[in-house]
Design a protein around this motif. Structure first.
Motif, PDB file in Angstrom:
ATOM      1  N   ILE A   1       0.840  -1.200   0.000  1.00 12.90           N
ATOM      2  CA  ILE A   1       0.000   0.000   0.000  1.00 12.90           C
ATOM      3  C   ILE A   1       0.873   1.247   0.000  1.00 12.90           C
ATOM      4  O   ILE A   1       0.568   2.238  -0.678  1.00 12.90           O
ATOM      5  N   ASP A   2       1.979   1.227   0.731  1.00 10.57           N
ATOM      6  CA  ASP A   2       2.890   2.373   0.723  1.00 10.57           C
ATOM      7  C   ASP A   2       3.447   2.618  -0.668  1.00 10.57           C
ATOM      8  O   ASP A   2       3.629   3.775  -1.086  1.00 10.57           O
ATOM      9  N   ASP A   3       3.750   1.554  -1.410  1.00 12.67           N
ATOM     10  CA  ASP A   3       4.229   1.714  -2.785  1.00 12.67           C
ATOM     11  C   ASP A   3       3.167   2.392  -3.649  1.00 12.67           C
ATOM     12  O   ASP A   3       3.478   3.270  -4.473  1.00 12.67           O
ATOM     13  N   LEU A   4       1.908   1.981  -3.480  1.00 19.37           N
ATOM     14  CA  LEU A   4       0.825   2.596  -4.245  1.00 19.37           C
ATOM     15  C   LEU A   4       0.648   4.059  -3.855  1.00 19.37           C
ATOM     16  O   LEU A   4       0.345   4.908  -4.702  1.00 19.37           O
ATOM     17  N   ALA A   5       0.833   4.368  -2.578  1.00 23.68           N
ATOM     18  CA  ALA A   5       0.775   5.762  -2.139  1.00 23.68           C
ATOM     19  C   ALA A   5       1.912   6.572  -2.759  1.00 23.68           C
ATOM     20  O   ALA A   5       1.717   7.731  -3.151  1.00 23.68           O
ATOM     21  N   ASP A   6       3.077   5.967  -2.862  1.00 20.75           N
ATOM     22  CA  ASP A   6       4.208   6.659  -3.494  1.00 20.75           C
ATOM     23  C   ASP A   6       3.932   6.915  -4.971  1.00 20.75           C
ATOM     24  O   ASP A   6       4.344   7.951  -5.522  1.00 20.75           O
ATOM     25  N   ASP A   7       3.255   5.979  -5.641  1.00 23.09           N
ATOM     26  CA  ASP A   7       2.876   6.203  -7.043  1.00 23.09           C
ATOM     27  C   ASP A   7       1.940   7.402  -7.156  1.00 23.09           C
ATOM     28  O   ASP A   7       2.086   8.243  -8.052  1.00 23.09           O
ATOM     29  N   ALA A   8       0.961   7.486  -6.253  1.00 24.67           N
ATOM     30  CA  ALA A   8       0.037   8.619  -6.265  1.00 24.67           C
ATOM     31  C   ALA A   8       0.774   9.925  -5.996  1.00 24.67           C
ATOM     32  O   ALA A   8       0.505  10.949  -6.642  1.00 24.67           O
ATOM     33  N   ALA A   9       1.718   9.900  -5.066  1.00 22.58           N
ATOM     34  CA  ALA A   9       2.510  11.100  -4.775  1.00 22.58           C
ATOM     35  C   ALA A   9       3.298  11.536  -5.998  1.00 22.58           C
ATOM     36  O   ALA A   9       3.379  12.730  -6.311  1.00 22.58           O
ATOM     37  N   ALA A  10       3.885  10.568  -6.696  1.00 23.08           N
ATOM     38  CA  ALA A  10       4.671  10.889  -7.894  1.00 23.08           C
ATOM     39  C   ALA A  10       3.798  11.535  -8.964  1.00 23.08           C
ATOM     40  O   ALA A  10       4.233  12.464  -9.658  1.00 23.08           O
ATOM     41  N   LEU A  11       2.560  11.067  -9.090  1.00 22.91           N
ATOM     42  CA  LEU A  11       1.654  11.652 -10.083  1.00 22.91           C
ATOM     43  C   LEU A  11       1.289  13.083  -9.705  1.00 22.91           C
ATOM     44  O   LEU A  11       1.299  13.982 -10.556  1.00 22.91           O
ATOM     45  N   ILE A  12       0.975  13.313  -8.442  1.00 26.11           N
ATOM     46  CA  ILE A  12       0.629  14.663  -8.002  1.00 26.11           C
ATOM     47  C   ILE A  12       1.800  15.610  -8.224  1.00 26.11           C
ATOM     48  O   ILE A  12       1.633  16.747  -8.702  1.00 26.11           O
ATOM     49  N   GLU A  13       3.007  15.156  -7.915  1.00 22.81           N
ATOM     50  CA  GLU A  13       4.184  15.998  -8.123  1.00 22.81           C
ATOM     51  C   GLU A  13       4.461  16.204  -9.607  1.00 22.81           C
ATOM     52  O   GLU A  13       4.823  17.315 -10.029  1.00 22.81           O
ATOM     53  N   HIS A  14       4.294  15.160 -10.393  1.00 21.23           N
ATOM     54  CA  HIS A  14       4.505  15.266 -11.839  1.00 21.23           C
ATOM     55  C   HIS A  14       3.592  16.315 -12.457  1.00 21.23           C
ATOM     56  O   HIS A  14       4.009  17.087 -13.342  1.00 21.23           O
ATOM     57  N   LEU A  15       2.358  16.368 -11.984  1.00 19.22           N
ATOM     58  CA  LEU A  15       1.387  17.311 -12.530  1.00 19.22           C
ATOM     59  C   LEU A  15       1.402  18.655 -11.812  1.00 19.22           C
ATOM     60  O   LEU A  15       0.664  19.561 -12.201  1.00 19.22           O
ATOM     61  N   ALA A  16       2.267  18.788 -10.794  1.00 22.45           N
ATOM     62  CA  ALA A  16       2.395  20.025 -10.012  1.00 22.45           C
ATOM     63  C   ALA A  16       1.033  20.492  -9.494  1.00 22.45           C
ATOM     64  O   ALA A  16       0.676  21.665  -9.595  1.00 22.45           O
ATOM     65  N   LEU A  17       0.293  19.582  -8.880  1.00 24.39           N
ATOM     66  CA  LEU A  17      -1.065  19.874  -8.448  1.00 24.39           C
ATOM     67  C   LEU A  17      -1.202  20.124  -6.951  1.00 24.39           C
ATOM     68  O   LEU A  17      -2.192  20.699  -6.521  1.00 24.39           O
ATOM     69  N   GLY A  18      -0.259  19.632  -6.164  1.00 20.78           N
ATOM     70  CA  GLY A  18      -0.458  19.613  -4.726  1.00 20.78           C
ATOM     71  C   GLY A  18      -0.526  20.977  -4.077  1.00 20.78           C
ATOM     72  O   GLY A  18       0.027  21.947  -4.598  1.00 20.78           O
ATOM     73  N   PRO A  19      -1.174  21.056  -2.902  1.00 17.52           N
ATOM     74  CA  PRO A  19      -1.923  19.975  -2.267  1.00 17.52           C
ATOM     75  C   PRO A  19      -3.296  19.783  -2.898  1.00 17.52           C
ATOM     76  O   PRO A  19      -3.898  20.733  -3.398  1.00 17.52           O
ATOM     77  N   VAL A  20      -3.786  18.532  -2.879  1.00 16.19           N
ATOM     78  CA  VAL A  20      -5.034  18.171  -3.529  1.00 16.19           C
ATOM     79  C   VAL A  20      -6.012  17.612  -2.499  1.00 16.19           C
ATOM     80  O   VAL A  20      -5.634  17.269  -1.379  1.00 16.19           O
ATOM     81  N   VAL A  21      -7.269  17.519  -2.901  1.00 18.76           N
ATOM     82  CA  VAL A  21      -8.215  16.649  -2.193  1.00 18.76           C
ATOM     83  C   VAL A  21      -8.074  15.268  -2.821  1.00 18.76           C
ATOM     84  O   VAL A  21      -8.112  15.127  -4.045  1.00 18.76           O
ATOM     85  N   PHE A  22      -7.895  14.253  -2.002  1.00 18.45           N
ATOM     86  CA  PHE A  22      -7.678  12.900  -2.502  1.00 18.45           C
ATOM     87  C   PHE A  22      -8.864  12.039  -2.110  1.00 18.45           C
ATOM     88  O   PHE A  22      -9.189  11.913  -0.927  1.00 18.45           O
ATOM     89  N   VAL A  23      -9.519  11.458  -3.115  1.00 16.49           N
ATOM     90  CA  VAL A  23     -10.705  10.634  -2.911  1.00 16.49           C
ATOM     91  C   VAL A  23     -10.343   9.191  -3.248  1.00 16.49           C
ATOM     92  O   VAL A  23      -9.938   8.897  -4.376  1.00 16.49           O
ATOM     93  N   GLY A  24     -10.483   8.285  -2.277  1.00 20.54           N
ATOM     94  CA  GLY A  24     -10.148   6.892  -2.520  1.00 20.54           C
ATOM     95  C   GLY A  24     -11.244   5.961  -2.064  1.00 20.54           C
ATOM     96  O   GLY A  24     -11.865   6.178  -1.015  1.00 20.54           O
TER      97      GLY A  24
END
Length: 259
Positions: A68-91
């Motif tokens: 699960i931590d790896d999947l969270a890191d993938d989500a973090a990488a996407l947010i950083e890649h798109l320069a969106l943070g901070p975001v509302v995260f819906v899971g």
């Protein structure tokens, strides 16, 4: 079609909505792809919606063994890649566990979280082991009907569209599905989730056979200040069965916290 290259392979994602809309990232359940949110997003004009296929799901690569931590890191990488943070995260479901892990690991990237039909721990080591064995023996198709019964209320199961959801699950990559099951079997987020310090909205379905509302409520009660709502006449995927009701809960939360 948009792809983020990760060390494990290609992660497929999609962005919808106006460029100046508040950024909201959506994470899918086990056995679904980013189309999980189609009906909900039709009810949510104006947001900058980012969706992605986790490892081994949808159009993303399988990605080997992961947590699960790896999947969270993938989500973090996407947010950083798109320069969106901070975001509302819906899971939703495992996506809600990704949300919990991401908020704990990278609070700088998450301004608020929505946890739908999820918990700090879902299932048991034995139950996930049994599911893995069933899938490795007979494929996902062998358990697809049982999944539909757990996911959806009887009224929805009587509609023709159920076949499409069954197909989505059955056609998921076996290694990706099994990998996610293994990640779920070893995850307990209770120690970190109880320390979350951000606005949190928790949503359950009153007919959910995978994450019953009492289980979801117990997670909400761990989080200081979290609010809890139940969607009526909905199972494990209320954003699919009752998108208007789900949107009615989500919209005020976004209006308060998405900017």
């Amino acid at each position: 079609m948009q792809v983020l290259n990760r060390p494990w392979g290609a992660m497929h994602y999609r962005i919808d909505g106006p460029a100046d809309g508040p950024p909201v990232v959506f994470a899918n359940s086990l056995g679904t792809d980013l189309r999980l949110w189609d009906a909900l997003l039709a009810e949510m004009p104006g947001i900058r919606a980012v969706r992605f296929d986790k490892r081994g799901h949808g159009l993303s690569d399988e990605g080997g063994d992961f947590s699960i931590d790896d999947l969270a890191d993938d989500a973090a990488a996407l947010i950083e890649h798109l320069a969106l943070g901070p975001v509302v995260f819906v899971g939703l479901s495992i996506g809600g566990m990704i949300a919990q892990a991401l908020a704990a690991r990278r609070p700088d990237l998450v301004r608020a979280a929505v946890l739908s039909n999820t918990a700090v721990r879902m299932g048991t080591t034995q139950s996930w082991g049994d599911r893995i064995a069933a899938v490795e023996t007979g494929g996902i198709d062998a358990i697809a009907d049982t999944i539909m019964e757990r996911w959806f209320a009887p009224a929805f199961r009587a509609t023709p569209v159920l076949a499409a959801w069954r197909n989505m699950v059955a056609r998921t990559s076996v290694p990706g599905y099994v990998g996610a099951c293994r990640a779920l079997a070893t995850t307990d987020l209770s120690l970190t989730t109880r320390l979350l310090d951000l606005p949190v909205l928790v949503i359950a379905g009153d007919q959910d056979g995978s994450s019953p509302s009492d289980l979801v409520l117990a997670t909400a009660e761990l989080i200081p200040g979290a609010t809890f709502h139940i969607v009526r006449d909905a199972g494990h995927l209320p954003c699919v069965e009752q998108p208007a009701a789900f949107a009615a809960i989500l919209k005020p939360f976004l209006q308060e916290h998405a900017r």
